[in-house]
Design a protein around this motif. Structure first.
Motif, PDB file in Angstrom:
ATOM      1  N   GLU A  22       0.831  -1.211   0.000  1.00 30.01           N
ATOM      2  CA  GLU A  22       0.000   0.000   0.000  1.00 30.01           C
ATOM      3  C   GLU A  22       0.859   1.252   0.000  1.00 30.01           C
ATOM      4  N   ASP A  23       2.020   1.151   0.646  1.00 35.52           N
ATOM      5  CA  ASP A  23       2.951   2.285   0.727  1.00 35.52           C
ATOM      6  C   ASP A  23       3.983   2.264  -0.394  1.00 35.52           C
ATOM      7  N   GLY A  24       3.798   1.381  -1.368  1.00 34.43           N
ATOM      8  CA  GLY A  24       4.671   1.368  -2.534  1.00 34.43           C
ATOM      9  C   GLY A  24       6.008   0.673  -2.322  1.00 34.43           C
ATOM     10  N   LEU A  25       6.097  -0.212  -1.316  1.00 36.67           N
ATOM     11  CA  LEU A  25       7.355  -0.903  -1.050  1.00 36.67           C
ATOM     12  C   LEU A  25       7.471  -2.183  -1.879  1.00 36.67           C
ATOM     13  N   GLU A  26       8.691  -2.550  -2.225  1.00 35.45           N
ATOM     14  CA  GLU A  26       8.977  -3.828  -2.859  1.00 35.45           C
ATOM     15  C   GLU A  26       9.172  -4.845  -1.737  1.00 35.45           C
ATOM     16  N   VAL A  27       8.379  -5.927  -1.744  1.00 34.73           N
ATOM     17  CA  VAL A  27       8.312  -6.824  -0.584  1.00 34.73           C
ATOM     18  C   VAL A  27       8.898  -8.204  -0.900  1.00 34.73           C
ATOM     19  N   TYR A  28       9.734  -8.695   0.032  1.00 38.45           N
ATOM     20  CA  TYR A  28      10.275 -10.053  -0.022  1.00 38.45           C
ATOM     21  C   TYR A  28       9.767 -10.808   1.203  1.00 38.45           C
ATOM     22  N   GLU A  29       9.559 -12.132   1.060  1.00 36.35           N
ATOM     23  CA  GLU A  29       9.045 -12.933   2.175  1.00 36.35           C
ATOM     24  C   GLU A  29       9.973 -14.113   2.474  1.00 36.35           C
ATOM     25  N   ALA A  30      10.023 -14.486   3.762  1.00 37.98           N
ATOM     26  CA  ALA A  30      10.752 -15.683   4.191  1.00 37.98           C
ATOM     27  C   ALA A  30       9.982 -16.315   5.338  1.00 37.98           C
TER      28      ALA A  30
END
Length: 444
Positions: A22-30
């Protein structure tokens, strides 16, 4: 900006992923320590949201790893097993904050918004510090200072005389050094003299030099400062204080590029750039006949006017931060918090001594600081908190009720001043958002 989510619950990761995007961040998950460490080695993350308990280890280990590799990463810990010990351990390792599961979406949005604002501010401050280093620690982001920096960039490479005007304490010598350091003469001497610091006779001998026996007490020849600056830059501070007789001699040097030391029968050719400065209005001195018009025009090929701090108040917080870091290093003080009340107080002062006065104030407060907090020892009490102490005890009172009423009133005042924005209200009272929310909840 780039964010990392580390949680072994898929639903939690999905929710956080949506909020961050929503805030325009590029997201990675682990979902594990192993996966997280692999991503940390390959990428730089601005934000990391880490679950404390994972199937193959502890989020504390991930926090330690990410801080070792990227100290500026802002880390938020999430856990269903919160305790004072875990919170302290996380904070000591550099965590920004922690939230407990199950968390409220509005609450986590506010925390993430605060983190994003913190990162943006850190990047701006870093850019400004780098910019300030280029300009000899002339710190500023205001339009007025940007115009000064722009003028320095334009005129520094060209070998012309410059006149710097502005009130006392605005940083005229720093600007002169910046011009020199960005010029073709940067590897040559920069010589400065304050024309108001010496009587006329001594000032002349300092500038032009003298030969042995030129006057009583001249037991050896001495090079003048103009000669010492040969090939470089001569900075004449407070040029408005130079006596008329010496102004004529300086004008002749500017026209002929030669000087004759006192008592000498020969002249010396000199190649020097003149940068002069004054806190006086030279036009008024011209009208009074106290400053030569022809010399003025020789010196002011380009004129840079430095704004007072009253004209660039938006730079004051940056200057405070700059000087706090400077004096913290000098006096080996670990200042990690500057009270908002102190900044507000400084912003309201006239500061007629400008940056020099501000620097002196910060130096004093850093020396007097305790427990890593910079407070204002000379400030009036903020939000009229002293009235609670000064109230006469004519009748008995319930201290708890009285203190509660004071606290409630201050919370309300802070909210009003912050237009209802709780994070701002918390800052005004020197509280964290969590502390503010807790105190507010007591009064429903």
């Amino acid at each position: 900006m780039r964010a990392l989510i580390v949680d072994d619950e898929q639903n939690i990761r999905k929710v956080l992923n949506v909020l961050l995007k929503e805030d325009g961040l590029e997201v990675y998950e682990a979902s594990s320590v192993i996966d997280a460490n692999s991503l940390i080695k390959e990428n730089y993350f601005d934000i990391a949201i880490i679950d404390l308990r994972l199937s193959d280890g502890s989020g504390i280990d991930i926090l330690r790893t990410i801080k070792e590799q990227n100290p500026e990463t802002v880390v938020l810990i999430i856990t269903a097993f919160a305790s004072t010990e875990t919170a302290i351990a996380a904070m000591k390792l550099g965590a920004y904050d922690y939230v407990t599961k199950p968390f409220n979406l509005d609450e986590i949005r506010i925390v993430l918004k605060n983190i994003k604002e913190k990162i943006i501010l850190q990047k701006k401050v870093k850019e400004l510090q780098q910019y300030a280093d280029e300009y000899q620690n002339i710190t500023g982001k205001s339009d007025a200072m940007k115009r000064v920096f722009n003028m320095i960039d334009k005129i520094a490479p060209f070998d012309t005389n410059v006149l710097i005007t502005g009130e006392s304490g605005t940083g005229k010598e720093l600007v002169a050094k910046a011009i020199h350091n960005r010029s073709i003469r940067s590897d040559r001497p920069f010589i400065a003299i304050n024309c108001a610091s010496l009587p006329a006779e001594l000032l002349e001998s300092e500038l032009f030099g003298y030969t042995k026996g030129a006057f009583t007490g001249a037991y050896a020849s001495k090079r003048g400062l103009i000669d010492e600056a040969n090939g470089g830059t001569l900075f004449l501070d407070e040029i408005g204080e130079m006596p008329l007789s010496l102004q004529a001699k300086l004008l002749r040097f500017l026209e002929e590029k030669k000087i004759r030391p006192i008592g000498s029968s020969s002249e010396i050719e000199i190649d020097v750039r003149i940068v002069a400065a004054t806190n006086k209005t030279l036009n008024k001195l011209l009208e009074k006949g106290e400053f030569r018009e022809d010399l003025y025009y020789r010196l002011s090929t380009f004129e840079i006017r430095l704004p007072s701090l009253r004209e660039r108040k938006e730079d004051i917080p940056l200057l405070i931060d700059h000087f706090v870091k400077l004096f913290s290093r000098k006096f080996q003080k670990d200042i990690y918090r500057i009270e908002p009340a102190f900044v507000d107080y400084i912003m309201q002062q006239e500061l007629k001594g400008n940056v020099r006065e501000l620097k002196n104030i910060i130096e004093k407060e850093v020396i007097l600081s305790e427990d890593g907090h910079l407070k204002c020892t000379s400030c009036p009490t903020v939000f009229n908190q002293t009235y609670a102490i000064n109230t006469p005890l004519e009748n008995s009172i319930n201290l708890n009720e009285y203190l509660a009423s004071v606290e409630k009133e201050l919370l309300n005042k802070a909210l009003q001043k912050a237009n209802g924005v709780k994070t701002k209200a918390a800052e005004l009272l020197g509280l964290t958002f969590r502390e503010f929310r807790y105190r507010l909840s007591k009064y429903k």
